[in-house]
Design an enzyme around this catalytic site. Structure first.
Site, PDB file in Angstrom:
ATOM      1  N   SER A 109      -0.591  10.042   7.210  1.00 30.31           N
ATOM      2  CA  SER A 109       0.344   9.202   7.954  1.00 30.31           C
ATOM      3  C   SER A 109      -0.392   8.304   8.958  1.00 30.31           C
ATOM      4  CB  SER A 109       1.402  10.075   8.636  1.00 30.31           C
ATOM      5  OG  SER A 109       2.466   9.299   9.131  1.00 30.31           O
ATOM      6  N   ASP A 145       9.179   9.082   0.025  1.00 27.78           N
ATOM      7  CA  ASP A 145       8.826   9.107   1.444  1.00 27.78           C
ATOM      8  C   ASP A 145       9.868   8.312   2.230  1.00 27.78           C
ATOM      9  OD1 ASP A 145       7.690   8.835   3.983  1.00 27.78           O
ATOM     10  OD2 ASP A 145       5.651   8.688   3.192  1.00 27.78           O
ATOM     11  N   HIS A 194       7.246  12.611   2.551  1.00 28.60           N
ATOM     12  CA  HIS A 194       6.277  12.122   3.524  1.00 28.60           C
ATOM     13  C   HIS A 194       5.144  13.107   3.790  1.00 28.60           C
ATOM     14  CE1 HIS A 194       4.564   9.794   6.714  1.00 28.60           C
ATOM     15  NE2 HIS A 194       4.732  10.768   7.588  1.00 28.60           N
TER      16      HIS A 194
END
Length: 290
Positions: A137, A234, A264
């Site tokens: 991320s 996601d 995610h």
């Protein structure tokens, strides 16, 4: 999984997938495996908060895990990677950014620039030789910034749901009236199922500072091998960001792997297996080139 082609499945990787790796994914770990877990250490820095980290000594190239925003070094991916690197005898380091996990500092006072400095400190002071940076991320954004700043310390990049420029582009994509409302308040309230309160509060100062670190507005000067893994489901960071990174990065060795059912966090067993296969293939490639 077919998106990654492996020339071989080495003994250490095979052992990880059949034994240690499955243990790392289990919520009920055996006591023996806990004894082999790396211990938390603290790195002191002049006039800056101490950083908590866990380190495993081993061969090069080493692997460094960069967690996501408001996450820490004790997630499933980070712990599974430690077991994997230990099984192959490669060095591994995971750590918490300033204001995250066991590190000193306040999360709300941190910035992309703050955490970039954390990553560069870790690379400069806590690792030896080039590293494979694995960024999850926001960690994927930070790994790109680190690779640009420290090309000699970056052997390869593996992005998982890479959130390059994400806070900035997400805010700028809001309707004008909505942006004005948040600007008047001085903070942006972002709904998130990953936060205890159900939202993250992002200050406007954080966003303005983050603009200084955006990478998608021009070619990204990174030439090492790059692998970008992203889930099509996601809901936090759109998969097309990984596509944009892949298009802008200058490296000629870039693979983008899209997981049809991936979300995610990419922490399901099959997601982690893919991550491990990808890193193992990079280690094989890098050591063969040497």
């Amino acid at each position: 999984m077919a998106a990654v082609s492996l020339r071989s499945c080495r003994r250490g990787l095979s052992h990880f997938l059949t034994n240690a790796g499955l243990t790392a994914l289990s919520s009920n770990r055996m006591e023996g495996d806990r004894r082999h877990k790396s211990t938390v250490q603290y790195a002191s820095r002049p006039d800056l908060p101490k950083l908590a980290y866990r380190k495993v000594k081993g061969k090069s190239p080493g692997v460094v895990f960069l967690p996501g925003f408001a996450s820490n070094m004790n997630g499933q991916k980070a712990e599974a990677l430690e077991e994997f690197c230990r099984s192959l005898g490669h060095s591994y380091l995971r750590f918490d950014y300033t204001g995250h996990g066991a590190s000193e500092g306040v999360l709300a006072e941190g910035t992309i620039g703050t955490w970039k400095k954390d990553v560069l400190f870790v690379l400069d002071e806590l690792t030896e030789g080039p590293q494979i940076l694995v960024g999850s991320s926001i960690g994927g954004w930070l790994m790109l910034l680190a690779a640009i700043a420290r090309p000699e310390k970056t052997a390869a990049l593996v992005g998982i749901a890479t959130a390059a420029d994400h806070f900035v582009t997400s805010f700028n994509s809001l309707p004008l009236e909505t942006r004005k409302e948040f600007e008047e308040k001085g903070e942006w309230t972002v709904p998130s199922k990953h936060s205890e309160g159900g939202v993250f509060k992002i200050s406007l100062n954080f966003l303005r500072e983050a603009e200084n670190h955006c990478v998608l507005h021009s070619p990204i000067p990174v030439t090492c091998p790059v692998r970008l893994i992203h889930g099509l489901k996601d809901e936090d960071v759109p998969w097309h960001i990984s596509m944009q990174v892949g298009e802008r990065i200058l490296s000629q060795d870039v693979d983008i792997i899209l997981r049809r059912h991936g979300q995610h966090r990419m922490s399901d067993k099959d997601d982690i297996k893919l991550m491990v296969y990808t890193i193992d293939d990079l280690i094989d490639k890098l050591t063969t080139l040497v």
